[in-house]
Design a protein around this motif. Structure first.
Motif, PDB file in Angstrom:
ATOM      1  N   UNK A  29      22.588 -29.898  16.444  1.00 42.13           N
ATOM      2  CA  UNK A  29      22.942 -31.321  16.430  1.00 42.13           C
ATOM      3  C   UNK A  29      21.798 -32.206  15.949  1.00 42.13           C
ATOM      4  N   UNK A  30      20.566 -31.846  16.267  1.00 42.36           N
ATOM      5  CA  UNK A  30      19.428 -32.732  16.013  1.00 42.36           C
ATOM      6  C   UNK A  30      18.566 -32.284  14.829  1.00 42.36           C
ATOM      7  N   UNK A  31      18.217 -31.027  14.786  1.00 41.58           N
ATOM      8  CA  UNK A  31      17.246 -30.570  13.780  1.00 41.58           C
ATOM      9  C   UNK A  31      17.679 -30.815  12.323  1.00 41.58           C
ATOM     10  N   UNK A  32      18.942 -30.607  11.965  1.00 46.88           N
ATOM     11  CA  UNK A  32      19.330 -30.866  10.567  1.00 46.88           C
ATOM     12  C   UNK A  32      19.193 -32.318  10.120  1.00 46.88           C
ATOM     13  N   UNK A  33      19.028 -33.247  11.071  1.00 50.77           N
ATOM     14  CA  UNK A  33      18.841 -34.658  10.707  1.00 50.77           C
ATOM     15  C   UNK A  33      17.577 -34.859   9.867  1.00 50.77           C
ATOM     16  N   UNK A  34      16.665 -33.892   9.889  1.00 49.58           N
ATOM     17  CA  UNK A  34      15.436 -34.021   9.104  1.00 49.58           C
ATOM     18  C   UNK A  34      15.743 -34.000   7.602  1.00 49.58           C
ATOM     19  N   UNK A  45      14.382 -37.613  13.873  1.00 48.27           N
ATOM     20  CA  UNK A  45      14.484 -36.159  14.049  1.00 48.27           C
ATOM     21  C   UNK A  45      13.108 -35.556  14.309  1.00 48.27           C
ATOM     22  N   UNK A  46      12.108 -36.006  13.569  1.00 45.78           N
ATOM     23  CA  UNK A  46      10.740 -35.507  13.752  1.00 45.78           C
ATOM     24  C   UNK A  46      10.241 -35.881  15.144  1.00 45.78           C
ATOM     25  N   UNK A  47      10.481 -37.112  15.561  1.00 47.37           N
ATOM     26  CA  UNK A  47      10.040 -37.565  16.886  1.00 47.37           C
ATOM     27  C   UNK A  47      10.723 -36.775  18.003  1.00 47.37           C
ATOM     28  N   UNK A  52      10.660 -32.584  22.318  1.00 44.26           N
ATOM     29  CA  UNK A  52      11.336 -31.479  23.000  1.00 44.26           C
ATOM     30  C   UNK A  52      10.673 -30.123  22.778  1.00 44.26           C
ATOM     31  N   UNK A  53       9.974 -29.964  21.673  1.00 52.17           N
ATOM     32  CA  UNK A  53       9.471 -28.643  21.330  1.00 52.17           C
ATOM     33  C   UNK A  53       7.953 -28.600  21.219  1.00 52.17           C
ATOM     34  N   UNK A  54       7.381 -29.397  20.353  1.00 51.18           N
ATOM     35  CA  UNK A  54       5.946 -29.306  20.086  1.00 51.18           C
ATOM     36  C   UNK A  54       5.115 -29.795  21.268  1.00 51.18           C
ATOM     37  N   UNK A 105      10.591 -29.582   9.519  1.00 54.18           N
ATOM     38  CA  UNK A 105      10.007 -30.326  10.636  1.00 54.18           C
ATOM     39  C   UNK A 105       8.537 -29.983  10.825  1.00 54.18           C
ATOM     40  N   UNK A 106       8.194 -28.709  10.733  1.00 57.36           N
ATOM     41  CA  UNK A 106       6.793 -28.301  10.865  1.00 57.36           C
ATOM     42  C   UNK A 106       5.970 -28.931   9.733  1.00 57.36           C
ATOM     43  N   UNK A 107       6.514 -28.945   8.530  1.00 55.25           N
ATOM     44  CA  UNK A 107       5.819 -29.580   7.403  1.00 55.25           C
ATOM     45  C   UNK A 107       5.596 -31.065   7.633  1.00 55.25           C
ATOM     46  N   UNK A 108       6.617 -31.742   8.144  1.00 54.29           N
ATOM     47  CA  UNK A 108       6.488 -33.184   8.426  1.00 54.29           C
ATOM     48  C   UNK A 108       5.445 -33.420   9.521  1.00 54.29           C
ATOM     49  N   UNK A 109       5.463 -32.580  10.548  1.00 57.99           N
ATOM     50  CA  UNK A 109       4.486 -32.724  11.625  1.00 57.99           C
ATOM     51  C   UNK A 109       3.074 -32.472  11.110  1.00 57.99           C
ATOM     52  N   UNK A 110       2.921 -31.538  10.178  1.00 56.28           N
ATOM     53  CA  UNK A 110       1.607 -31.260   9.599  1.00 56.28           C
ATOM     54  C   UNK A 110       1.071 -32.476   8.854  1.00 56.28           C
TER      55      UNK A 110
END
Length: 181
Positions: A29-34, A45-47, A52-54, A105-110
């Motif tokens: 539901x959430x992750x594909x919003x990226x 989505x990144x936030x 929730x995860x990082x 998402x990992x790329x955006x967080x980086x």
């Protein structure tokens, strides 16, 4: 959905069934919003992924992690979410998009966070992956299985970043951090 997950992730007893359903549905539901074209949707989505995860993974002191030490409910929930992504990554269809979303998402967080955050994420993932290998000698419970699947899913996503703009190998060498198992 995220607010419910964060609220109920600390729940015990019968509420664990609710958490299980939330953890099952959240990644799709959430992750594909990226991948949305709307920048505010991508930022949200990144936030939400970070919350929730990082954040629970990097907030856990992995230096003291032994088989006898229990992880916090939020940290366990993060591994459960990653395990769902891992389980669905082998399926066909739209579910494969969750692992692609994880890599994005990992790329955006980086791009957004410093190297220390990535280093702590890598340390947490490495530590839990090693512990999961040690657990393979016995029958795995849900917690151990989620950590096994989730940690290897995260390692794969992090390794993919190493091929792109984020060079984790350089980051780890620069900070004298060993990637060896």
């Amino acid at each position: 959905l995220t607010s419910l997950l964060l609220c109920f992730s600390r729940a015990e007893g019968s509420f664990r069934d609710i958490v299980y359903v939330l953890e099952e549905k959240w990644p799709s539901a959430i992750m594909p919003m990226v991948g949305d074209i709307e920048p505010t949707c991508v930022a949200k989505a990144v936030d939400l992924f970070y919350q929730t995860t990082i954040e629970p993974l990097v907030a856990t002191d992995m230096e003291d992690l032994t088989p006898d030490v229990s992880l916090s409910p939020k940290c366990l929930s993060a591994w459960h979410l990653l395990a769902r992504v891992s389980e669905r990554s082998v399926q066909e269809g739209a579910a494969r998009g969750e692992f692609g979303a994880l890599r994005t998402l990992i790329g955006k967080l980086a791009e957004l966070y410093d190297g220390e955050t990535l280093q702590r994420l890598l340390l947490a993932t490495r530590k839990v992956a090693i512990r999961s290998l040690e657990d393979l000698a016995c029958t795995l419970n849900r917690r151990q299985e989620s950590q096994l699947k989730g940690s290897w899913c995260m390692l794969e996503a992090l390794a993919d970043q190493d091929k792109k703009s984020v060079n984790l190998s350089k980051l780890t060498r620069k900070r004298s951090f060993s990637l060896s198992f």
